[in-house]
Design a protein around this motif. Structure first.
Motif, short mmCIF file in Angstrom:
data_model
loop_
_atom_site.label_atom_id
_atom_site.label_comp_id
_atom_site.label_asym_id
_atom_site.label_seq_id
_atom_site.Cartn_x
_atom_site.Cartn_y
_atom_site.Cartn_z
N LEU A 1 40.21 70.00 112.06
CA LEU A 1 40.79 68.80 111.56
C LEU A 1 40.25 67.69 110.93
O LEU A 1 40.47 66.90 110.30
CB LEU A 1 42.54 68.73 111.57
CG LEU A 1 43.39 70.02 111.55
CD1 LEU A 1 44.93 69.24 111.69
CD2 LEU A 1 43.57 70.10 109.62
N LEU A 2 39.26 67.27 112.39
CA LEU A 2 38.79 65.94 112.16
C LEU A 2 38.39 64.91 110.96
O LEU A 2 38.58 63.85 110.81
CB LEU A 2 37.77 66.10 113.63
CG LEU A 2 37.26 65.16 114.29
CD1 LEU A 2 38.21 63.89 114.19
CD2 LEU A 2 35.76 65.13 115.24
N PRO A 3 37.48 66.08 110.15
CA PRO A 3 37.12 65.38 108.70
C PRO A 3 38.41 65.24 107.94
O PRO A 3 37.56 64.41 107.31
CB PRO A 3 35.75 66.90 108.31
CG PRO A 3 35.86 67.65 109.93
CD PRO A 3 36.32 67.14 110.44
N LEU A 4 39.37 66.09 107.98
CA LEU A 4 39.84 65.64 107.22
C LEU A 4 40.52 63.42 107.55
O LEU A 4 41.19 63.11 106.63
CB LEU A 4 41.87 66.29 107.76
CG LEU A 4 42.54 66.46 106.86
CD1 LEU A 4 42.38 65.88 105.59
CD2 LEU A 4 43.89 67.24 107.14
N PHE A 5 40.81 63.42 108.92
CA PHE A 5 41.43 62.56 109.04
C PHE A 5 40.11 60.85 108.17
O PHE A 5 40.55 60.21 107.45
CB PHE A 5 41.72 62.14 110.84
CG PHE A 5 42.55 62.94 110.95
CD1 PHE A 5 43.65 62.76 110.41
CD2 PHE A 5 42.13 64.07 111.84
CE1 PHE A 5 45.17 63.38 111.21
CE2 PHE A 5 43.61 64.48 111.92
CZ PHE A 5 44.85 64.34 111.59
N ALA B 1 45.82 69.28 100.58
CA ALA B 1 45.49 70.57 100.22
C ALA B 1 44.34 71.13 99.79
O ALA B 1 43.62 72.21 100.03
CB ALA B 1 46.89 70.47 98.54
N SER B 2 43.70 69.82 99.70
CA SER B 2 41.89 70.43 99.02
C SER B 2 41.77 70.50 100.39
O SER B 2 40.51 71.57 100.50
CB SER B 2 41.79 68.85 98.30
OG SER B 2 42.29 68.78 97.13
N PHE B 3 41.51 70.32 101.07
CA PHE B 3 40.31 70.22 102.52
C PHE B 3 41.22 71.84 102.98
O PHE B 3 40.40 72.67 103.18
CB PHE B 3 41.11 69.01 103.85
CG PHE B 3 40.63 69.58 104.60
CD1 PHE B 3 39.16 69.14 105.35
CD2 PHE B 3 41.33 69.79 105.80
CE1 PHE B 3 38.45 69.61 106.42
CE2 PHE B 3 40.15 70.22 106.83
CZ PHE B 3 38.95 69.64 107.77
#
Length: 247
Positions: free
Chosen positions: A4-8, A122-124
């Motif tokens: 989830l790191l890229p998500l942030f 949601a896209s991620f």
């Protein structure tokens, strides 16, 4: 397991980084106001292309044919939300605003940022590359929007320091939307498809009903080649990302 790191990073790009438009307005007001229509045109191209080339195919893949109904529902919901609540969602300074609009403007912007957090997350979760494209589309839309927000707040008598603080706190609602989406996604595997459908409808509404009308106003005729060029440049960027990003 999906990191989830890229998500942030994507959430930061789609929220806090978008404040750069407002900060530039404070620093170079005349320059930014003169260039804002170009930013709006570019954002329109990015958002429209993202809806058709990235979000729509992924939404149908995850949710099947029923996704098209959800796209329509998403478009209608965002229209109703904006019509009832986001009256001050705009891209330019509107004259003669009173200080009473400040709470409503900040509240509406917070709601919008919350929805952005849901959309990016949601896209991620569907595809990290799609999350990047959606966050970029959100970023390019946020820049001109924040220029308008900063302009109205400043013209309403709010100090520059408070304008920055209000908008920064509002931008953090993006992360609240993201955390809620992550929590719900853990409890059900059938959430991503519907959310992508709703997000597609939201993007179609923003681009076609919210931004594009700004580009065809009568007083814009002397800039029609400028707006067309930046609009096509936004579409080209998404086509390039769609072709070369993995996944």
């Amino acid at each position: 397991m999906l990191s989830l790191l890229p998500l942030f990073g994507y959430l930061f790009l789609g929220s806090v980084a978008g404040l750069s438009g407002g900060l530039l307005l404070i620093w170079k007001e005349k320059l930014i106001k003169g260039f804002s229509i170009h930013l709006i045109s570019f954002a329109a191209g990015v958002i429209l292309a993202t809806a058709f080339l990235d979000l729509l195919p992924e939404a149908v893949k995850k949710g099947g044919e029923g996704t098209f109904l959800l796209i329509l529902i998403g478009l209608v919901i965002f229209f109703l939300v904006e019509d009832l609540l986001l009256h001050f969602h705009h891209h330019e300074e509107h004259q003669h605003r009173l200080s009473s609009v400040v709470p409503l403007l900040v509240t509406s912007d917070t709601i919008h940022n919350f929805i952005d957090g849901v959309a990016i997350t949601a896209s991620f979760l569907a595809n990290p590359s799609l999350g990047l494209v959606v966050s970029l589309a959100t970023f390019f839309h946020e820049i001109p929007q924040e220029i308008g927000d900063f302009a109205v707040l400043l013209s309403s008598g709010v100090s520059k320091k408070k304008v920055v603080i209000y908008n920064l706190l509002s931008a953090l609602a993006t992360f609240v939307g993201a955390f809620l989406t992550l929590a719900l996604a853990k409890s059900t595997n059938n959430l991503i498809g519907p959310l992508l459908g709703l997000t597609t409808g939201m993007f179609l509404y923003i681009s076609s009903a919210d931004i594009l009308p700004e580009l065809v106003r009568g007083e814009r005729k002397n800039l029609r080649w400028h707006t067309a060029g930046f609009f096509l440049a936004g579409i080209t960027l998404v086509v390039f990302l769609t072709k070369f990003l993995p996944g």
